[in-house]
Design a protein around this motif. Structure first.
Motif, PDB file in Angstrom:
ATOM      1  N   HIS A 234       8.577 -16.352   4.528  1.00  0.00           N
ATOM      2  CA  HIS A 234       9.453 -16.770   3.429  1.00  0.00           C
ATOM      3  C   HIS A 234      10.683 -15.868   3.277  1.00  0.00           C
ATOM      4  N   GLY A 235      10.939 -15.013   4.253  1.00  0.00           N
ATOM      5  CA  GLY A 235      12.075 -14.098   4.162  1.00  0.00           C
ATOM      6  C   GLY A 235      11.641 -12.667   4.380  1.00  0.00           C
ATOM      7  N   SER A 236      12.500 -11.736   3.975  1.00  0.00           N
ATOM      8  CA  SER A 236      12.191 -10.317   4.124  1.00  0.00           C
ATOM      9  C   SER A 236      11.109  -9.900   3.137  1.00  0.00           C
TER      10      SER A 236
ATOM     11  N   SER B 244      13.153  -8.856   8.700  1.00  0.00           N
ATOM     12  CA  SER B 244      14.098  -7.790   8.404  1.00  0.00           C
ATOM     13  C   SER B 244      14.300  -6.905   9.629  1.00  0.00           C
TER      14      SER B 244
ATOM     15  N   ALA C 216      11.046  -9.347  -1.218  1.00  0.00           N
ATOM     16  CA  ALA C 216      10.148 -10.200  -2.014  1.00  0.00           C
ATOM     17  C   ALA C 216       9.235  -9.405  -2.933  1.00  0.00           C
TER      18      ALA C 216
ATOM     19  N   LYS D 204      18.783  -9.395   8.551  1.00  0.00           N
ATOM     20  CA  LYS D 204      17.637 -10.101   9.112  1.00  0.00           C
ATOM     21  C   LYS D 204      18.011 -10.848  10.385  1.00  0.00           C
TER      22      LYS D 204
ATOM     23  N   ASP E  91       5.749  -7.916   7.565  1.00  0.00           N
ATOM     24  CA  ASP E  91       7.080  -8.522   7.458  1.00  0.00           C
ATOM     25  C   ASP E  91       7.266  -9.595   8.538  1.00  0.00           C
TER      26      ASP E  91
ATOM     27  N   ASP F 149      20.259  -6.192   3.085  1.00  0.00           N
ATOM     28  CA  ASP F 149      19.155  -6.879   3.738  1.00  0.00           C
ATOM     29  C   ASP F 149      19.676  -7.579   4.998  1.00  0.00           C
TER      30      ASP F 149
ATOM     31  N   HIS G 271      13.699 -14.790   9.618  1.00  0.00           N
ATOM     32  CA  HIS G 271      13.083 -14.326   8.381  1.00  0.00           C
ATOM     33  C   HIS G 271      12.657 -12.867   8.452  1.00  0.00           C
TER      34      HIS G 271
END
Length: 334
Positions: free
Chosen positions: A270-272, A138, A276, A133, A265, A131, A136
């Protein structure tokens, strides 16, 4: 439970009502602006019918914090679009639909195999530590965007290749203007936007009321709701004798759905998104790649036989893959 289902069905009804208007206005814009039918179906019409997936996806990740509904909606819509080919196969009387369409659809279907399969692989490999990034977001999302643009550029060059077919003049409809068609397109898009933004919240309520996982609800129920415009366009195009436009719209919508995943995305703070979501979405993605591959076989082989004079083995194969993947997601959702 009743309230949750009523909200969900209300969103479906709004999309079902606004979807045809969105499609008709997009078709009118293409006709009045001089765009080719193939390019219009792949870009303008596919974009119009895919707006529910776009709005639902952004709302899911940015407002409802439901990444599984966003991913399930996009990939589930790809499967719904491909299973609609079974409807084309069954409703196409006389010559089989596979023999009536341009083999140029192989290009779009091939890119579909690449893009959908790539998303399925990402859902699995990102969970294994691959992952990468920036913030946040990707790094795979810009790659998806690049692949989408390459697919559109290839389709554009293929559509504009020299042909020995004379263009027919656009039909003139009384009272229809380019400006009015654009206004109708924007108005219908806003209505679909409202229903699409509320859909993930209704989906979460249904999942909670029924005790189902959001990946199951997103892939089957939310995807079915946002795929209503594609279903309407498919039936309308077949009634007008334009199987090419119907298939072009379905395959173009699949490519746009993968673009929606990249946009989701970006909107997911909250991220990739790929890290999630549930790994069960890989099943949906690989099923979509297999179904697109089956379509490529149909366009090259052009089978003419049908079982009971209704459906070909291509249609049966598409339906079997869809039902098997749906059953797998159903088991995972329980």
């Amino acid at each position: 439970m009743v309230v949750a289902w009523l909200q969900f069905l209300a969103c479906m009804a709004v999309i079902a009502i606004a979807g045809p208007s969105l499609t008709r206005s997009a078709h009118a814009i293409a006709r009045l602006s001089g765009m080719s039918q193939g390019w219009a179906g792949l870009i303008l019409l596919a974009t119009a019918t895919s707006l529910p997936e776009l709005y639902t996806g952004i709302s899911s990740v940015a407002l409802a914090n439901a990444p599984n509904i966003a991913m399930g909606d996009a990939l589930g819509s790809c499967l719904f679009n491909l299973v609609m080919l079974v409807i084309l196969d069954a409703l196409s009387r006389g010559e089989p639909v596979w023999r009536r369409v341009d083999q140029g659809h192989i290009l779009t279907a091939g890119f579909g195999v690449i893009l959908i399969g790539f998303v399925g692989a990402l859902v699995l490999v990102v969970r294994e530590g691959f992952d990468f990034k920036i913030g946040h977001v990707s790094l795979y999302s810009p790659l998806l965007l690049l692949l989408y643009l390459i697919a559109m550029r290839a389709a554009f060059h293929y559509e504009n290749r020299p042909r020995a077919v004379a263009k027919e003049p656009a039909a003139i409809v009384e009272g229809e203007t380019l400006g009015r068609s654009i206004q109708q397109y924007v108005l219908a898009a806003l209505v679909v936007a409202g229903a699409g933004a509320w859909l993930p919240f209704a989906g979460l309520d249904v999942a909670a009321a029924m005790g189902w996982q959001t990946s199951f609800v997103g892939t089957l129920f939310v995807a079915a709701a946002t795929s209503i415009p594609e279903l309407v366009v498919t039936i309308m195009a077949l009634r007008l004798g334009s199987a090419d436009m119907a298939i072009g719209n379905l395959l173009g919508s699949n490519l746009f759905a993968i673009l929606v995943i990249a946009i989701d995305d970006l909107a997911y703070g909250h991220g990739s998104l790929f890290a999630a979501v549930s790994p069960a979405h890989a099943v949906t993605a690989f099923a979509g790649s297999i179904m697109a591959g089956i379509l490529i076989v149909a366009l090259l082989y052009r089978p003419g036989n049908r079982f009971f004079g209704v459906i070909s083995w291509i249609g049966l194969a598409l339906l079997a893959v869809y039902l098997l993947s749906a059953y797998t997601i159903y088991l995972h959702g329980h």
